[in-house]
Design a protein around this motif. Structure first.
Motif, PDB file in Angstrom:
ATOM      1  N   TRP A 520       0.845  -1.200   0.000  1.00 51.85           N
ATOM      2  CA  TRP A 520       0.000   0.000   0.000  1.00 51.85           C
ATOM      3  C   TRP A 520       0.875   1.243   0.000  1.00 51.85           C
ATOM      4  O   TRP A 520       1.917   1.284   0.658  1.00 51.85           O
ATOM      5  CB  TRP A 520      -0.878   0.049   1.250  1.00 51.85           C
ATOM      6  CG  TRP A 520      -1.952  -0.986   1.359  1.00 51.85           C
ATOM      7  CD1 TRP A 520      -1.817  -2.345   1.300  1.00 51.85           C
ATOM      8  CD2 TRP A 520      -3.349  -0.740   1.589  1.00 51.85           C
ATOM      9  NE1 TRP A 520      -3.032  -2.955   1.479  1.00 51.85           N
ATOM     10  CE2 TRP A 520      -3.995  -1.996   1.667  1.00 51.85           C
ATOM     11  CE3 TRP A 520      -4.111   0.408   1.757  1.00 51.85           C
ATOM     12  CZ2 TRP A 520      -5.362  -2.114   1.892  1.00 51.85           C
ATOM     13  CZ3 TRP A 520      -5.471   0.297   1.984  1.00 51.85           C
ATOM     14  CH2 TRP A 520      -6.097  -0.963   2.046  1.00 51.85           C
ATOM     15  N   TRP A 521       0.427   2.278  -0.712  1.00 53.86           N
ATOM     16  CA  TRP A 521       1.026   3.607  -0.618  1.00 53.86           C
ATOM     17  C   TRP A 521      -0.088   4.610  -0.365  1.00 53.86           C
ATOM     18  O   TRP A 521      -1.130   4.577  -1.032  1.00 53.86           O
ATOM     19  CB  TRP A 521       1.752   3.989  -1.903  1.00 53.86           C
ATOM     20  CG  TRP A 521       3.055   3.297  -2.099  1.00 53.86           C
ATOM     21  CD1 TRP A 521       4.286   3.703  -1.693  1.00 53.86           C
ATOM     22  CD2 TRP A 521       3.274   2.045  -2.791  1.00 53.86           C
ATOM     23  NE1 TRP A 521       5.247   2.797  -2.063  1.00 53.86           N
ATOM     24  CE2 TRP A 521       4.654   1.769  -2.746  1.00 53.86           C
ATOM     25  CE3 TRP A 521       2.417   1.147  -3.436  1.00 53.86           C
ATOM     26  CZ2 TRP A 521       5.195   0.631  -3.318  1.00 53.86           C
ATOM     27  CZ3 TRP A 521       2.958   0.015  -4.008  1.00 53.86           C
ATOM     28  CH2 TRP A 521       4.335  -0.237  -3.950  1.00 53.86           C
ATOM     29  N   PHE A 522       0.129   5.497   0.596  1.00 57.85           N
ATOM     30  CA  PHE A 522      -0.812   6.578   0.885  1.00 57.85           C
ATOM     31  C   PHE A 522      -0.175   7.897   0.466  1.00 57.85           C
ATOM     32  O   PHE A 522       1.004   8.143   0.749  1.00 57.85           O
ATOM     33  CB  PHE A 522      -1.156   6.617   2.370  1.00 57.85           C
ATOM     34  CG  PHE A 522      -2.023   5.473   2.820  1.00 57.85           C
ATOM     35  CD1 PHE A 522      -3.396   5.615   2.921  1.00 57.85           C
ATOM     36  CD2 PHE A 522      -1.456   4.241   3.144  1.00 57.85           C
ATOM     37  CE1 PHE A 522      -4.200   4.560   3.335  1.00 57.85           C
ATOM     38  CE2 PHE A 522      -2.250   3.183   3.560  1.00 57.85           C
ATOM     39  CZ  PHE A 522      -3.622   3.340   3.650  1.00 57.85           C
ATOM     40  N   TYR A 534      -5.086   6.180  -1.439  1.00 58.89           N
ATOM     41  CA  TYR A 534      -4.159   5.056  -1.407  1.00 58.89           C
ATOM     42  C   TYR A 534      -4.145   4.365  -2.762  1.00 58.89           C
ATOM     43  O   TYR A 534      -5.100   4.441  -3.540  1.00 58.89           O
ATOM     44  CB  TYR A 534      -4.537   4.053  -0.315  1.00 58.89           C
ATOM     45  CG  TYR A 534      -5.837   3.303  -0.547  1.00 58.89           C
ATOM     46  CD1 TYR A 534      -5.881   2.149  -1.340  1.00 58.89           C
ATOM     47  CD2 TYR A 534      -7.028   3.732   0.030  1.00 58.89           C
ATOM     48  CE1 TYR A 534      -7.064   1.461  -1.552  1.00 58.89           C
ATOM     49  CE2 TYR A 534      -8.218   3.050  -0.170  1.00 58.89           C
ATOM     50  CZ  TYR A 534      -8.231   1.915  -0.965  1.00 58.89           C
ATOM     51  OH  TYR A 534      -9.403   1.230  -1.186  1.00 58.89           O
ATOM     52  N   VAL A 535      -3.038   3.688  -3.028  1.00 60.23           N
ATOM     53  CA  VAL A 535      -2.925   2.821  -4.194  1.00 60.23           C
ATOM     54  C   VAL A 535      -2.286   1.524  -3.728  1.00 60.23           C
ATOM     55  O   VAL A 535      -1.395   1.528  -2.868  1.00 60.23           O
ATOM     56  CB  VAL A 535      -2.097   3.476  -5.322  1.00 60.23           C
ATOM     57  CG1 VAL A 535      -0.697   3.835  -4.861  1.00 60.23           C
ATOM     58  CG2 VAL A 535      -2.045   2.574  -6.557  1.00 60.23           C
ATOM     59  N   ILE A 536      -2.770   0.400  -4.251  1.00 52.62           N
ATOM     60  CA  ILE A 536      -2.331  -0.924  -3.805  1.00 52.62           C
ATOM     61  C   ILE A 536      -1.774  -1.700  -4.984  1.00 52.62           C
ATOM     62  O   ILE A 536      -2.377  -1.720  -6.072  1.00 52.62           O
ATOM     63  CB  ILE A 536      -3.499  -1.715  -3.185  1.00 52.62           C
ATOM     64  CG1 ILE A 536      -4.074  -0.981  -1.970  1.00 52.62           C
ATOM     65  CG2 ILE A 536      -3.065  -3.122  -2.797  1.00 52.62           C
ATOM     66  CD1 ILE A 536      -5.318  -1.626  -1.397  1.00 52.62           C
ATOM     67  N   PHE A 537      -0.638  -2.340  -4.757  1.00 50.85           N
ATOM     68  CA  PHE A 537      -0.101  -3.298  -5.721  1.00 50.85           C
ATOM     69  C   PHE A 537      -0.198  -4.683  -5.105  1.00 50.85           C
ATOM     70  O   PHE A 537       0.371  -4.948  -4.043  1.00 50.85           O
ATOM     71  CB  PHE A 537       1.350  -2.981  -6.069  1.00 50.85           C
ATOM     72  CG  PHE A 537       1.984  -3.988  -6.985  1.00 50.85           C
ATOM     73  CD1 PHE A 537       1.481  -4.205  -8.258  1.00 50.85           C
ATOM     74  CD2 PHE A 537       3.081  -4.736  -6.567  1.00 50.85           C
ATOM     75  CE1 PHE A 537       2.056  -5.146  -9.109  1.00 50.85           C
ATOM     76  CE2 PHE A 537       3.670  -5.668  -7.415  1.00 50.85           C
ATOM     77  CZ  PHE A 537       3.149  -5.873  -8.685  1.00 50.85           C
ATOM     78  N   ASN A 538      -0.950  -5.565  -5.750  1.00 51.81           N
ATOM     79  CA  ASN A 538      -1.050  -6.952  -5.330  1.00 51.81           C
ATOM     80  C   ASN A 538       0.085  -7.713  -6.013  1.00 51.81           C
ATOM     81  O   ASN A 538       0.028  -7.987  -7.220  1.00 51.81           O
ATOM     82  CB  ASN A 538      -2.414  -7.531  -5.721  1.00 51.81           C
ATOM     83  CG  ASN A 538      -2.637  -8.933  -5.190  1.00 51.81           C
ATOM     84  OD1 ASN A 538      -1.779  -9.797  -5.323  1.00 51.81           O
ATOM     85  ND2 ASN A 538      -3.805  -9.158  -4.603  1.00 51.81           N
TER      86      ASN A 538
END
Length: 711
Positions: A520-522, A534-538
């Motif tokens: 996660w990045w906020f 936020y953006v999430i990389f799975n």
């Protein structure tokens, strides 16, 4: 026509138009992907009902030798240890002095003036008084926030109004304990048209008062004191910026009035005079004035690490501190952290610390040099120093191999941004390069290898490591290091970096959610100074998704049952992924999640289509509601890519079972068919839920569509 499956590629893609992304998902909120299918993310509950002061920026979890589960919590104003659902203030004491009758009061006012010629405080600092006698019916033996400072005095606000005017009181043995100077909560440093709020201030800026009114042309500005102002620089009075070339104890001389696009004006006696000198990107500036330095260092950031059961921590740019939980039957939660100053070679200015697992060596990234260096008081932003093995106090480099303490200065870039410990190495970032730091033992101790040049990283907390792989956010893209440095393809790159507040890069932070294989990045959107997106990389499914969620810190600790996050609106810590609702309210509130596909054509787009029924496919496993949970499924039609979506019904898909007593069923039963009447050349599909206690994962719904004319 046969039933048409509504099956889309996993992940959310905003890199093209909604029609060009046909077959994928285009919008999301509070949705993740698991095994390729979208589902609602988990909810959150309060870790503790207790609150902390300031904006939390750092979390660190460890267990002491006595089994105490402790959490270090660093904010822009305080440093705490959380234990037993309570926050205990261990903020270091910067200085402690004994004062003689320092308090002055005014009848019927709660404002108390404190005289201390060497207080060194800034506005917002905390001070605790003890040993004071009652002054004007006020008991001042307590902790206070400093509301105003000048060279020799500062003010506090008492709990009640004074009942008399007293010039000097409190007794001859008043002990004033000054806590570590507070930091700032945002990185925005400019003031002026287009550069922030006109007339705003930088938290903690040195201030004084005019000693007499001035007109709009005097070249010497007389104040109460110029102590702690730069030898030459800029001051602001009301809305006028004034540059000066020199100063005496009470005068700013060589003044240029109405500087930097402001207007020279007259100012009244006792008007506030504030330091407006731009230093390392912090200060005041007019419209269009550029700043070459980064704002990463402006906000209060902490680094934390364990040395055995003891906690080592430091504020970015500050000294090294330690706190020990002790060996008793309960932790030493009543004690404050202390500075590590056992010898002259210990760095007093450090940007970040880390304790190497390879040999239990404390490492300082960006720090001042040894006491015998030409300028040992200045922080060298590219210098790395480390202690002797098994010590956090022995920083002395002998050069004869008798100790493992040493140093190394990186050559690429202008400052070290951050470091992270990963598999068999420590990865170090400067503002222009990335290095590998590997333990090799005597005589060199550490080997440094340049991994890549001409790369970027946005903040000291923008990197994570998962399964031995390092991921981080750069200033305009994402990177991955798994033995070599590569750009990480991102299906949301334009969406993120076109809507990001670059003045608040320092606030960006990241964290892992190992239970769902996520990084996660906020970050702050362009119109906000709050990390609310936020953006999430799975990294298991190699897909991206995004949403909105105000948070300021994240820690995925195996020592706690869920990831820990900080919610700035309520100054409380939360357990993320706990439950399915927003547990910060009482009763809990529903999390309104949704996901919407990109547009898809009916056939090849030359025919209008008419959708009259849908066959849902969804699971409600994990729901907690005693009422049958439900979602809405919507087909949104439009005629052409540039036209708005038409109105469409949002029929509900409802489970036939409640989940309050049993959260999982082997056989899912829900609405079998939903009927709708939708006509369009292209359509998108949307799933949303707004009910409390609802958890869902989408499968492969189908729709019944037939051609409905041609145009």
């Amino acid at each position: 026509m046969p039933l048409q499956q509504l099956q889309f590629r996993p992940g959310v893609n905003r890199e093209s138009t909604t029609l060009a992304n046909e077959g994928g998902w285009f919008e999301s909120q509070w949705v993740r992907f698991r095994s390729g299918y979208p589902e609602k993310i988990g909810g959150w509950t309060l870790l503790s009902p207790s609150t902390y002061l300031g904006v939390c920026r750092s979390l660190w979890n460890w267990v002491s030798l006595r089994g105490f589960n402790l959490l270090g919590v660093g904010t822009d104003t305080k440093f705490y240890v959380e234990y037993g659902s309570a926050f205990f203030d261990i903020t270091p004491i910067r200085s402690q002095v004994t004062l003689n009758n320092p308090f002055a009061t005014v009848n019927t006012s709660a404002i108390v003036t404190v005289t201390d010629a060497n207080h060194g405080a800034i506005t917002g600092d905390y001070v605790t008084f003890s040993g004071a006698t009652t002054v004007a019916n006020l008991n001042l033996n307590n902790e206070y926030v400093i509301t105003y400072v000048d060279a020799n005095t500062f003010t506090i606000t008492a709990a009640a109004n004074a009942n008399a005017t007293v010039a000097a009181g409190g007794g001859a043995a008043v002990v004033a304990a000054y806590q570590l100077n507070v930091g700032t909560s945002t990185g925005t440093a400019l003031v002026g048209w287009g550069a922030g709020l006109w007339g705003g201030t930088v938290a903690g800026a040195q201030a004084s008062q005019l000693n007499g009114a001035i007109n709009n042309s005097v070249a010497t500005v007389v104040v109460d004191s110029t102590t702690n102002f730069p030898a030459a620089g800029t001051i602001i009075i009301d809305s006028e910026l004034i540059t000066y070339t020199a100063k005496t104890a009470t005068d700013f001389t060589g003044c240029v009035r109405g500087a930097k696009g402001t207007t020279a004006a007259s100012h009244l006696d006792n008007a506030i005079v504030t330091n407006a000198t731009i230093t390392n990107g912090v200060g005041f500036g007019p419209w269009g004035e550029s700043f070459s330095s980064s704002t990463n260092n402006n906000i209060r950031l902490w680094s934390q690490a364990n040395f055995g059961q003891d906690l080592l921590f430091n504020p970015r740019g500050g000294a090294l501190y330690y706190w020990s939980p002790g060996s008793g039957s309960s932790p030493n939660i009543g004690t404050r952290a202390e500075i590590v100053d056992d010898n002259a070679d210990i760095p007093t200015k450090i940007n970040e610390i880390l304790v190497a697992d390879a040999a239990r060596i404390v490492i300082a990234f960006g720090c001042n040099d040894y006491s015998t260096a030409p300028d040992p008081t200045t922080l060298d932003p590219l210098l790395i120093r480390w202690t002797a093995q098994e010590s956090y106090t022995d920083w002395t480099f002998t050069g004869d191999g008798s100790t493992t303490a040493g140093f190394y200065r990186l050559s690429h870039g202008s400052t070290i941004i951050g470091a992270i410990q990963t598999r068999q190495e420590i990865v170090v970032w400067t503002d222009a390069a990335i290095y590998s730091m590997q333990y090799v033992g005597l005589p060199n101790i550490w080997q440094f290898t340049l991994l890549a040049d001409n790369i970027s990283i946005v903040s000291p907390n923008a990197m994570v490591t998962a399964s031995g792989v390092v991921y981080w956010m750069g200033v305009d893209k994402f990177y991955v290091y798994s033995g070599r440095v590569e750009t990480l393809p991102c299906a949301l790159r334009s969406y993120i970096f076109d809507d990001i507040n670059r003045e608040e890069f320092g606030q960006i932070f990241s964290g892992t959610n190992e239970g769902y294989s996520e990084a996660w990045w906020f970050y702050c959107p362009s119109n906000s100074a709050l990390t609310s997106k936020y953006v999430i990389f799975n990294y298991l499914d190699r897909v991206w998704y995004y949403g909105t969620m105000p948070r300021t810190a994240w820690l995925d600790s195996p020592l706690r049952p869920y990831p820990i996050t900080a919610e700035p609106a309520i100054n409380k810590l939360l357990y993320q992924e706990d439950g399915v609702d927003d547990g910060t309210t009482n009763p809990p509130s529903a999390i309104a999640s949704y996901i919407q596909s990109a547009d898809f054509d009916i056939g090849d787009g030359h025919n209008y289509g008419f959708v009259w029924r849908m066959i849902p496919d969804i699971t409600f496993d994990g729901s907690t509601s005693f009422n049958p949970p439900q979602v809405n499924m919507t087909m949104r039609p439009r005629q052409n890519p540039g036209s708005p979506y038409g109105t469409a019904p949002s029929p509900a898909v409802t489970s036939t079972q409640s989940y309050g007593a049993q959260p999982t069923y082997n056989v899912q039963e829900f609405t079998e068919i939903i009927y709708t009447r939708i006509r369009g050349r292209q359509m998108s599909f949307r799933v949303d839920s707004t009910a409390i206690g609802t958890k869902w994962q989408l499968g492969v719904p189908r729709m019944d569509v037939r051609p409905d004319g041609r145009r």
